[in-house]
Scaffold this active site. Structure first.
Site, PDB file in Angstrom:
ATOM      1  CB  VAL A  68      23.267  33.860  28.116  1.00 25.50           C
ATOM      2  CG1 VAL A  68      22.998  32.441  27.666  1.00 25.50           C
ATOM      3  CG2 VAL A  68      24.617  33.993  28.794  1.00 25.50           C
ATOM      4  CB  SER A 146      30.237  28.712  42.020  1.00 26.21           C
ATOM      5  OG  SER A 146      31.550  28.447  42.468  1.00 26.21           O
ATOM      6  CE1 TYR A 159      32.484  31.353  37.898  1.00 28.24           C
ATOM      7  CE2 TYR A 159      33.051  30.656  40.127  1.00 28.24           C
ATOM      8  CZ  TYR A 159      32.495  30.380  38.887  1.00 28.24           C
ATOM      9  OH  TYR A 159      31.951  29.143  38.637  1.00 28.24           O
ATOM     10  CB  SER A 162      28.938  36.845  38.961  1.00 29.53           C
ATOM     11  OG  SER A 162      29.620  35.601  38.904  1.00 29.53           O
ATOM     12  CE  LYS A 163      28.819  31.004  38.350  1.00 31.38           C
ATOM     13  NZ  LYS A 163      27.851  30.491  37.375  1.00 31.38           N
TER      14      LYS A 163
HETATM   15  P1  NAD Z   1      32.823  25.512  30.389  1.00 34.69           P
HETATM   16  O1  NAD Z   1      33.695  26.671  30.019  1.00 34.69           O
HETATM   17  O2  NAD Z   1      33.242  24.153  30.023  1.00 34.69           O
HETATM   18  O3  NAD Z   1      31.361  25.765  29.830  1.00 34.69           O
HETATM   19  C1  NAD Z   1      30.765  27.035  29.877  1.00 34.69           C
HETATM   20  C2  NAD Z   1      29.969  27.224  28.599  1.00 34.69           C
HETATM   21  O4  NAD Z   1      29.301  28.496  28.671  1.00 34.69           O
HETATM   22  C3  NAD Z   1      30.868  27.258  27.342  1.00 34.69           C
HETATM   23  O5  NAD Z   1      30.373  26.368  26.364  1.00 34.69           O
HETATM   24  C4  NAD Z   1      30.779  28.698  26.875  1.00 34.69           C
HETATM   25  O6  NAD Z   1      30.866  28.853  25.465  1.00 34.69           O
HETATM   26  C5  NAD Z   1      29.403  29.091  27.396  1.00 34.69           C
HETATM   27  N1  NAD Z   1      29.270  30.538  27.491  1.00 34.69           N
HETATM   28  C6  NAD Z   1      30.119  31.404  28.105  1.00 34.69           C
HETATM   29  N2  NAD Z   1      29.674  32.661  27.937  1.00 34.69           N
HETATM   30  C7  NAD Z   1      28.529  32.581  27.206  1.00 34.69           C
HETATM   31  C8  NAD Z   1      27.616  33.544  26.711  1.00 34.69           C
HETATM   32  N3  NAD Z   1      27.790  34.855  26.927  1.00 34.69           N
HETATM   33  N4  NAD Z   1      26.550  33.119  26.008  1.00 34.69           N
HETATM   34  C9  NAD Z   1      26.375  31.796  25.754  1.00 34.69           C
HETATM   35  N5  NAD Z   1      27.203  30.844  26.186  1.00 34.69           N
HETATM   36  C10 NAD Z   1      28.271  31.235  26.917  1.00 34.69           C
HETATM   37  O7  NAD Z   1      32.618  25.635  31.968  1.00 34.69           O
HETATM   38  P2  NAD Z   1      31.898  24.686  33.033  1.00 34.69           P
HETATM   39  O8  NAD Z   1      32.909  24.408  34.064  1.00 34.69           O
HETATM   40  O9  NAD Z   1      31.153  23.599  32.398  1.00 34.69           O
HETATM   41  O10 NAD Z   1      30.897  25.749  33.671  1.00 34.69           O
HETATM   42  C11 NAD Z   1      29.492  25.686  33.519  1.00 34.69           C
HETATM   43  C12 NAD Z   1      28.854  26.466  34.647  1.00 34.69           C
HETATM   44  O11 NAD Z   1      29.167  25.848  35.883  1.00 34.69           O
HETATM   45  C13 NAD Z   1      29.335  27.911  34.763  1.00 34.69           C
HETATM   46  O12 NAD Z   1      28.243  28.745  35.111  1.00 34.69           O
HETATM   47  C14 NAD Z   1      30.333  27.835  35.885  1.00 34.69           C
HETATM   48  O13 NAD Z   1      30.490  29.066  36.532  1.00 34.69           O
HETATM   49  C15 NAD Z   1      29.685  26.808  36.777  1.00 34.69           C
HETATM   50  N6  NAD Z   1      30.606  26.163  37.717  1.00 34.69           N
HETATM   51  C16 NAD Z   1      31.687  25.469  37.274  1.00 34.69           C
HETATM   52  C17 NAD Z   1      32.542  24.875  38.208  1.00 34.69           C
HETATM   53  C18 NAD Z   1      33.758  24.094  37.806  1.00 34.69           C
HETATM   54  O14 NAD Z   1      34.570  23.786  38.694  1.00 34.69           O
HETATM   55  N7  NAD Z   1      33.926  23.757  36.538  1.00 34.69           N
HETATM   56  C19 NAD Z   1      32.268  24.995  39.580  1.00 34.69           C
HETATM   57  C20 NAD Z   1      31.155  25.706  39.984  1.00 34.69           C
HETATM   58  C21 NAD Z   1      30.319  26.288  39.041  1.00 34.69           C
END
Ligand code: NAD
Length: 257
Positions: A68, A146, A159, A162-163
């Site tokens: 992305v 987030s 992080y 960015s968010k």
């Molecule tokens: P995850 O690591 O399970 O999934 C993230 C996905 O993004 C992975 O499949 C990864 O391969 C993909 N990715 C990373 N960089 C990429 C790139 N440059 N191009 C394409 N794909 C890419 O993590 P998650 O916890 O499911 O997180 C998903 C989203 O939710 C993220 O934006 C994260 O910041 C946000 N988030 C997560 C949490 C949490 O507690 N897990 C809390 C708040 C926000």
């Protein structure tokens, strides 16, 4: 589905970060609601897993291996989708986490997190919105912020910054795209058990999980499905009068640790 506002039959969705965690759960739920889901991620094997999950449940999914943070790759995927029909929903979920104390944070750490979390979200929203506007179609864009935007956490500078930028991006886009009948909203989850949080530094994980167990009124951490339902709500007509908003599935606490 009994509630028609959540019925996405005939709609097409583009979901980034679809190979894992929240992106995978959101792709599966959008497909369950009837959408054809285009799943994008860097992780090809994970994408195959998501496609099988959706196909096994009777849904339709296509995969787009891409980074992305590369606008050209995102634009190519969207072009491919719109070559075959209309794009109705964009969910920009791909993201990475990095932790280091501010004084140890290197330029390359910040650059990488901003490239994926901010620019990747921007490219996904821009290319998706252009495709919607080109055919005069209404649409819904959902971004992934987030709980880190609601309170400062030691070690999470890159992080959190960015968010916070994703939140401003979302609100700005909502004001500019509203006249085109395109809604733009963010989801800001609290701590959710996913591969991202599980591979993160153990000390932070322990602090977060025990704080959630103690301080969340619901006494638990989040699961990917909790967030996927927020994504479905914002993607669907159930939120037809909602734009520029931040929805917080966080168990009742913004930032627990
Ligand atoms: P995850 O690591 O399970 O999934 C993230 C996905 O993004 C992975 O499949 C990864 O391969 C993909 N990715 C990373 N960089 C990429 C790139 N440059 N191009 C394409 N794909 C890419 O993590 P998650 O916890 O499911 O997180 C998903 C989203 O939710 C993220 O934006 C994260 O910041 C946000 N988030 C997560 C949490 C949490 O507690 N897990 C809390 C708040 C926000």
């Amino acid at each position: 589905m009994a509630l028609t506002a959540y019925d996405l039959t005939g709609r097409t969705a583009f979901v980034t970060g679809a190979a894992s965690g929240i992106g995978r759960a959101s792709s599966a739920l959008l497909a369950e609601a009837g959408a054809t889901v285009h799943c994008a991620d860097m992780d090809e094997k994970g994408l195959d897993g998501t496609r099988s999950l959706i196909a096994d449940a009777g849904g339709t999914a296509h995969t787009h291996p891409l980074d992305v943070s590369d606008r050209t790759q995102v634009a190519r995927a969207i072009e491919h989708i719109t070559g075959a029909g209309r794009l109705d929903i964009v969910a920009a979920i791909a993201g990475i986490m990095h932790s280091s104390p501010v004084l140890d944070t290197r330029d390359e750490d910040l650059d990488r997190v901003l490239a994926v979390n901010l620019k990747g979200t921007l490219y996904t929203c821009q290319e998706g919105a252009r495709a919607m506007i080109a055919v005069g179609a209404p649409g819904s864009i959902v971004t992934m912020a987030s709980g880190a935007v609601d309170a400062a956490t030691a070690g999470l500078l890159c992080y959190s910054v960015s968010k916070a930028a994703v939140v401003q991006l979302t609100k700005t886009l909502a004001t500019e795209l509203g006249p085109h009948s395109i809604r733009v909203n963010a989801v800001a989850p609290g701590w959710v058990r996913t591969p991202m949080t599980e591979r993160h530094d153990e000390e932070l994980q322990h602090r977060a999980e025990s704080a959630m167990a103690r301080r969340s009124p619901l006494r638990r951490v989040g699961e990917p499905g909790d967030v996927a339902h927020a994504v479905l709500h914002l993607a669907s007509d159930a939120s037809a009068f909602t734009t520029g908003q931040i929805l917080r599935p966080n168990g009742g606490v913004a930032m627990p640790w």
